[in-house]
Write an enzyme that holds these catalytic residues in place. Structure first.
Site, PDB file in Angstrom:
ATOM      1  N   GLN A 474      22.674  13.231  36.990  1.00  0.00           N
ATOM      2  CA  GLN A 474      23.162  13.076  38.364  1.00  0.00           C
ATOM      3  C   GLN A 474      22.848  11.668  38.869  1.00  0.00           C
ATOM      4  O   GLN A 474      23.701  11.015  39.482  1.00  0.00           O
ATOM      5  CB  GLN A 474      22.529  14.125  39.273  1.00  0.00           C
ATOM      6  CG  GLN A 474      23.018  15.527  38.961  1.00  0.00           C
ATOM      7  CD  GLN A 474      22.395  16.584  39.844  1.00  0.00           C
ATOM      8  OE1 GLN A 474      21.493  16.296  40.624  1.00  0.00           O
ATOM      9  NE2 GLN A 474      22.870  17.800  39.716  1.00  0.00           N
ATOM     10  N   ASP A 620      19.441  23.218  32.382  1.00  0.00           N
ATOM     11  CA  ASP A 620      19.818  24.333  33.262  1.00  0.00           C
ATOM     12  C   ASP A 620      19.615  25.705  32.611  1.00  0.00           C
ATOM     13  O   ASP A 620      19.784  26.736  33.261  1.00  0.00           O
ATOM     14  CB  ASP A 620      21.292  24.201  33.671  1.00  0.00           C
ATOM     15  CG  ASP A 620      21.517  23.011  34.589  1.00  0.00           C
ATOM     16  OD1 ASP A 620      20.539  22.598  35.262  1.00  0.00           O
ATOM     17  OD2 ASP A 620      22.639  22.487  34.621  1.00  0.00           O
TER      18      ASP A 620
HETATM   19  C1  S3P Z   1      24.172  17.931  36.393  1.00  0.00           C
HETATM   20  C2  S3P Z   1      23.005  17.365  35.955  1.00  0.00           C
HETATM   21  C3  S3P Z   1      21.741  18.088  35.861  1.00  0.00           C
HETATM   22  C4  S3P Z   1      21.952  19.590  35.954  1.00  0.00           C
HETATM   23  C5  S3P Z   1      22.918  19.985  37.038  1.00  0.00           C
HETATM   24  C6  S3P Z   1      24.261  19.356  36.787  1.00  0.00           C
HETATM   25  C7  S3P Z   1      25.385  17.111  36.444  1.00  0.00           C
HETATM   26  O1  S3P Z   1      20.925  17.725  36.938  1.00  0.00           O
HETATM   27  O2  S3P Z   1      20.722  20.238  36.165  1.00  0.00           O
HETATM   28  O3  S3P Z   1      23.079  21.390  37.077  1.00  0.00           O
HETATM   29  O4  S3P Z   1      26.496  17.679  36.571  1.00  0.00           O
HETATM   30  O5  S3P Z   1      25.274  15.881  36.371  1.00  0.00           O
HETATM   31  P1  S3P Z   1      19.901  16.477  36.829  1.00  0.00           P
HETATM   32  O6  S3P Z   1      20.709  15.270  36.648  1.00  0.00           O
HETATM   33  O7  S3P Z   1      19.147  16.464  38.114  1.00  0.00           O
HETATM   34  O8  S3P Z   1      19.038  16.793  35.652  1.00  0.00           O
END
Ligand code: S3P
Length: 754
Positions: A474, A620
């Site tokens: 993210q 996840d």
């Molecule tokens: C996601 C990244 C992950 C994941 C989330 C979706 C994404 O989060 O846990 O459900 O779509 O980029 P983080 O980047 O905080 O690890």
């Protein structure tokens, strides 16, 4: 039991007559009296049993009223002042009086003029229960059940008088809301008064056309629905229109502009304009309906009442396709909106999270058709074509929406505010605000670095070299999206590989992204060309069934068209290390993303120390992996996963607590968990003959976290007793239809709305 003394209703139309009937039937008043200018109405009121007694000499009757009595004025709005004059002259002090007019400002002004002050006995009110029917003959004792009554008490209104009016409306089944006078009139102008004016005007226009006979003969569907309210009482609506003229003119002017815009769009064959208005309106309409039914979308905000009851045992067989990948669905809307063309998306996840992203882009003026059974058509506006949203963007439960959007919005010319539900409002946002600030963005968070986020647009961003402190796709994606608008080459270095959907989709839209080892680089100045996107099934949703089939003897299932991007398959790698039997069949590629069918058969699992390099690749999936560990022989140890503490819930604590209730020894550590496999299994094979030990049952709180709720549903397969899981409505954020699909494979879950 009476809650007031006598009720005197002045004006026995639908509204007054229905209250009289409701109060009589429920015996809420010692006596119900009715007054009307029309003898016919009075006769009908007696004949229909609407009142106990009719009043022919209003001044004389008013004089006899006492403190516990109540007067309701329910005459057409412009007649209210005439009645107020009679009340002013004859009603004893201390007797409560209220009204039912659709406009509150004019009534309050009338009271002030006639009484010379605002008496404490006066409680302005408005039951919203009218219909196109009118007259005492249409009165119904249950008209107010499940309807709303708005009261607009003034500073001068006495508490005991307000309480008496509120009690009466509540006792006849209505829910009572308080509002300020002006707010009431503005809201009602928009939601009721203008729609009536439009209905009257359309019918009048059509009636004046030459071919009106034909039109009315064939008038069905749309015409009938739209113009039902044009059958309402003309005097009443004439009065309302004049009494609320200022607020109505404001809405009418806005509407006229919109109409002129639509006219232009028709002349210019501007499909985008037409589709934009129609799709936004349809969504808004659905949204209102849900709000009124107090369903869906808003449920997660309000705290939820959906619980799952899982019966112990079961066996899995069959094949299915789980819903579309959440991460890819978000990006399809975001990046699709930035293309210069039309992006057709299939397999889109119609879950609350990706719908929140979709709504946010609609709010920024992007025309998006659908979703319709996974099909969405995004009419891209280019990198610089987003419009300022009309208000804060509400992103529900979705961390991905908020973090990615922050990067994108930091590079826009307009300001924006991002808000979310209770869970999202507690999640860390400095991880995106900090690198963006280094790029020159202006972002404020609430105390503690959480939402709401306020982004001041119009900044000139400059590229940075950023090493991610945590392995987070993210944050990586957020910085890359800002990089589209920054001067120079933005470089992000990951401590470990994380999901690379942003990189893949940008490349798929012909936007250059460079990946060298752990460094991803992007430069501004390009454009995104539209290509269609086929969203594979979400491996994070498939994970629940990968574990379910693995831990349940005799199970054999096929999960179709699952995304098996190497940055997402930690769950398969970890389960295989534990001994799971998972086969990848029909491997292929769709839109730059690898896919496969997954065949899973039950197997004997063994506890392991989960390799830390797998943590970001399965980030996840740990809630359900913990269930696998609980059903494995020996100890499973997870380290290096402190990120789990800041997901939709603290997933380490939530899972440790729930496993403890099921009788499994699970020790939470700062960065992971140690689980003593509960079951000692004897025998091997896929034949269902193994003896396995089982977990207990009990009541578990999901903390409103979709993945905790689904993980404990899977645990039911190896439980001895039922498991009740509380607070499950957020499953709709990522896996709509979970319960139906789970049951179709062999689980036994029921939904209990409490
Ligand atoms: C996601 C990244 C992950 C994941 C989330 C979706 C994404 O989060 O846990 O459900 O779509 O980029 P983080 O980047 O905080 O690890």
């Amino acid at each position: 039991m009476p809650v007031i003394g006598r009720l005197l209703i002045v004006g026995l139309g639908l509204i007054g007559g229905s209250l009289a009937l409701a109060v009589r039937q429920r015996k809420l008043a010692v006596e119900v009296l009715g007054s009307s200018r029309s003898q016919t109405t009075l006769d009908a009121a007696m004949r229909l049993g609407v009142v106990d007694r009719v009043v022919t000499d209003l001044p004389a009757e008013l004089k006899t009223l006492q403190e516990n009595d109540l007067v309701l004025i329910s005459v057409p709005t412009l007649t209210v002042p005439a009645i107020l004059k009679v009340l002013q002259a004859h009603l004893p002090k201390g007797v409560t009086f209220t009204d039912a007019a659709s406009v509150k400002g004019s009534v309050v002004d009338g009271v002030r003029d006639i009484f010379d002050y605002l008496p404490p006995e006066f409680v302005p009110g408005h039951p919203i229960a009218g219909s196109e029917k009118s007259g005492v003959a249409a009165a119904s004792a249950d008209l107010y059940e499940h309807h709303q009554v708005i009261v607009t008490p003034l500073a001068e209104t006495g508490a005991e008088h307000l309480a008496r009016v509120v009690t009466l409306w509540t006792e006849v089944g209505a829910s009572v809301h308080e509002m300020a006078v002006q707010e009431h009139d503005e809201v009602l102008a928009a939601t009721s008064h203008i729609p009536h004016l439009l209905a009257y005007s359309l019918v009048d226009t059509l009636a004046g056309l030459e071919e009106n006979r034909e039109i009315f003969r064939y008038a069905a569907g749309g015409f009938r629905d739209f113009t039902r309210i044009a059958a309402s009482d003309p005097t009443m609506w004439h009065d309302i229109t004049l009494a609320n003229s200022a607020a109505m003119l404001t809405v009418l002017d806005k509407f006229s502009d919109k109409l002129a815009g639509l006219r232009e769009a028709i002349i210019n064959k501007d499909s985008d304009h037409l589709l934009g208005v129609y799709t936004r309106a349809r969504e808004a309409r659905n949204h209102f309906q849900k709000m009124q039914e107090q369903k869906a979308y808003l449920e997660p905000m309000n705290g939820s009442t959906v619980n799952y009851l899982v019966q112990p045992g079961g066996q899995l067989s069959g094949e299915l396709r789980v819903p579309g990948d959440k991460s890819i669905s978000h990006r399809a809307i975001m990046l699709g909106s930035l293309t210069d063309g039309v992006v057709e998306v299939s397999g889109f996840l119609e879950g609350e999270d990706s719908l929140a992203t979709l709504q946010a882009f609609r709010d920024m003026g992007v025309v998006i058709e659908g979703p319709d059974r996974g099909r969405v058509v995004v009419h891209g506006v280019g990198l610089h074509g987003l419009n300022p949203p009309p208000g804060p963007l509400y992103l529900g439960n979705s961390g991905t929406s908020m973090r990615l959007l922050t990067g994108l919005l930091a590079g826009q010319q307009f300001n924006s505010v991002l808000i979310g539900d209770e869970s999202l409002s507690g999640r860390p946002m400095l991880r995106v605000a900090e690198p963006l600030s280094q790029m020159g963005a202006k972002i404020t968070t609430a105390k503690g670095g959480t939402p709401p986020l306020e982004i001041t647009g119009g900044q000139s961003l400059k590229a940075i070299d950023y090493t991610l402190p945590v392995a987070s796709a993210q944050v990586k994606s957020c910085v890359m999206l800002a990089g589209l608008y920054a001067q120079g080459e933005t470089r992000v270095v990951e401590p470990a590989p994380t999901r690379d959907h942003t990189e893949r989709m940008l490349s798929g839209f012909d936007y250059p992204v460079k990946t060298e080892g752990r460094t991803i680089s992007i430069t501004p100045g390009g454009s995104l060309s539209a290509n269609s996107i086929d969203v594979p099934a979400d491996i994070s949703s498939a994970a629940f069934f990968l574990v379910a089939a693995s831990i349940t003897p005799g199970s054999d299932i096929l999960l179709r068209h699952v995304g098996v991007n190497p940055t997402r398959i930690g769950v398969i790698n970890i389960l295989r290390l534990m001994g799971a039997d998972i086969e990848l069949l029909n491997e292929g590629f769709t839109g730059g993303e690898p896919v496969a069918d997954l065949r899973v058969r039950s197997a004997v699992l063994t506890g392991i120390h989960i390799p830390e390099d797998q943590v970001p690749l399965a980030i996840d999936e740990f809630p359900v992996l913990f269930i696998a560990a609980a059903c494995a022989g020996g100890t499973t140890v997870l380290t290096g996963a402190e990120e789990l503490r800041v997901k939709e819930s603290d997933r380490i604590e939530a899972m440790a607590d729930g496993l403890d209730i099921l009788g499994v020894s699970a020790k939470a550590t700062p960065d992971g968990m140690i689980i003593e496999g509960h079951s000692v299994e004897t025998g091997t094979g896929h034949d269902g003959d193994r003896e396995i030990s089982k977990m207990g049952g009990g009541e578990i709180d999901s903390h409103g976290d979709h993945r905790i709720a689904m993980a404990f549903t899977i645990a039911g397969l190896r439980a001895q007793k039922p498991i009740l899981i509380r607070n499950c409505s957020n499953v709709a954020t990522s896996f709509p239809g979970f319960v139906e699909l789970a049951n179709s494979l062999g689980l036994r879950v029921t939904v209990a709305n409490r």
